[in-house]
Design a protein around this motif. Sequence first.
Motif, PDB file in Angstrom:
ATOM      1  N   PRO A  40       0.831  -1.207   0.000  1.00  0.00           N
ATOM      2  CA  PRO A  40       0.000   0.000   0.000  1.00  0.00           C
ATOM      3  C   PRO A  40       0.869   1.263   0.000  1.00  0.00           C
ATOM      4  N   ALA A  41       0.263   2.376  -0.313  1.00  0.00           N
ATOM      5  CA  ALA A  41       0.986   3.657  -0.325  1.00  0.00           C
ATOM      6  C   ALA A  41       1.619   3.910   1.043  1.00  0.00           C
ATOM      7  N   ILE A  42       2.828   4.457   1.006  1.00  0.00           N
ATOM      8  CA  ILE A  42       3.564   4.817   2.219  1.00  0.00           C
ATOM      9  C   ILE A  42       3.685   6.337   2.220  1.00  0.00           C
ATOM     10  N   PRO A  43       3.272   7.014   3.283  1.00  0.00           N
ATOM     11  CA  PRO A  43       3.279   8.481   3.295  1.00  0.00           C
ATOM     12  C   PRO A  43       4.669   9.086   3.128  1.00  0.00           C
ATOM     13  N   GLY A  44       4.715  10.254   2.507  1.00  0.00           N
ATOM     14  CA  GLY A  44       5.935  11.047   2.397  1.00  0.00           C
ATOM     15  C   GLY A  44       6.759  10.713   1.171  1.00  0.00           C
ATOM     16  N   ARG A  45       7.747  11.576   0.915  1.00  0.00           N
ATOM     17  CA  ARG A  45       8.638  11.366  -0.225  1.00  0.00           C
ATOM     18  C   ARG A  45       9.439  10.080  -0.055  1.00  0.00           C
ATOM     19  N   GLY A  46       9.964   9.863   1.136  1.00  0.00           N
ATOM     20  CA  GLY A  46      10.697   8.632   1.407  1.00  0.00           C
ATOM     21  C   GLY A  46       9.812   7.406   1.211  1.00  0.00           C
ATOM     22  N   GLY A  47       8.555   7.514   1.617  1.00  0.00           N
ATOM     23  CA  GLY A  47       7.607   6.420   1.433  1.00  0.00           C
ATOM     24  C   GLY A  47       7.370   6.109  -0.028  1.00  0.00           C
ATOM     25  N   TRP A  48       7.241   7.167  -0.820  1.00  0.00           N
ATOM     26  CA  TRP A  48       7.048   6.992  -2.260  1.00  0.00           C
ATOM     27  C   TRP A  48       8.255   6.290  -2.868  1.00  0.00           C
ATOM     28  N   LEU A  49       9.457   6.710  -2.456  1.00  0.00           N
ATOM     29  CA  LEU A  49      10.679   6.093  -2.977  1.00  0.00           C
ATOM     30  C   LEU A  49      10.796   4.631  -2.556  1.00  0.00           C
ATOM     31  N   GLN A 136      18.660  14.853  -0.705  1.00  0.00           N
ATOM     32  CA  GLN A 136      17.678  14.126  -1.514  1.00  0.00           C
ATOM     33  C   GLN A 136      18.289  12.861  -2.118  1.00  0.00           C
ATOM     34  N   LYS A 137      19.513  12.961  -2.605  1.00  0.00           N
ATOM     35  CA  LYS A 137      20.183  11.790  -3.185  1.00  0.00           C
ATOM     36  C   LYS A 137      20.428  10.735  -2.117  1.00  0.00           C
ATOM     37  N   ALA A 138      20.776  11.166  -0.919  1.00  0.00           N
ATOM     38  CA  ALA A 138      20.960  10.226   0.184  1.00  0.00           C
ATOM     39  C   ALA A 138      19.659   9.488   0.473  1.00  0.00           C
ATOM     40  N   LEU A 139      18.530  10.206   0.461  1.00  0.00           N
ATOM     41  CA  LEU A 139      17.230   9.578   0.693  1.00  0.00           C
ATOM     42  C   LEU A 139      16.918   8.562  -0.403  1.00  0.00           C
ATOM     43  N   GLU A 140      17.204   8.901  -1.656  1.00  0.00           N
ATOM     44  CA  GLU A 140      16.962   7.973  -2.762  1.00  0.00           C
ATOM     45  C   GLU A 140      17.784   6.695  -2.581  1.00  0.00           C
ATOM     46  N   ASN A 141      19.061   6.842  -2.247  1.00  0.00           N
ATOM     47  CA  ASN A 141      19.930   5.680  -2.050  1.00  0.00           C
ATOM     48  C   ASN A 141      19.496   4.845  -0.841  1.00  0.00           C
ATOM     49  N   LEU A 142      19.120   5.521   0.235  1.00  0.00           N
ATOM     50  CA  LEU A 142      18.681   4.808   1.431  1.00  0.00           C
ATOM     51  C   LEU A 142      17.387   4.041   1.179  1.00  0.00           C
TER      52      LEU A 142
END
Length: 166
Positions: A40-49, A136-142
């Motif tokens: 299911p959808a996960i809230p937030g930008r990190g959730g989307w990633l 932002q790049k760190a969040l994408e990689n994580l």
Amino acid sequence: MRILLSLMAIIALSSCGLSPMYAGGARADVAQGLGAVEVPAIPGRGGWLVKNALDAQFGMAGQTTPQYRLDVRLDDSLEALGVLNDDTISRERRILRARYQLIELATGSVLLDATAGSDAGIDVVSSEYATIAAEQKALENLAIEVADRMVTQVALTLRNRAVAGQ
């Protein structure tokens, strides 16, 4: 002598109990199980990633009738690590943690309740744009790393379940 050593090595390898997780390719129990996991959808930008990374890892997401649901809650934080004499921050640490549960839809039972997480260091530079881009790049990689860990644990759980059912 070489033949004897080769024969002993083959016997030792066959008795170690290793078996490929994805033996059988797309028809393997684990592959079929991963393809039947909905996220299911996960809230937030990190959730989307993280959701996108999970969907990519599960491969056949949306192609089969879901048998499992993976509920995920994220905790994303930034911490200041290096503080200079003038009270400016020189280094940050981005931490992404996920608490997740694999639920069998038919019975509602929780098959897996676990956590996964990772962190990354970020240099804070004089350019605010560069610092934000690094965050932002760190969040994408994580997100990719945490999703990988989650999928591995889900695959192990499904494999153990399939082995126990045989």
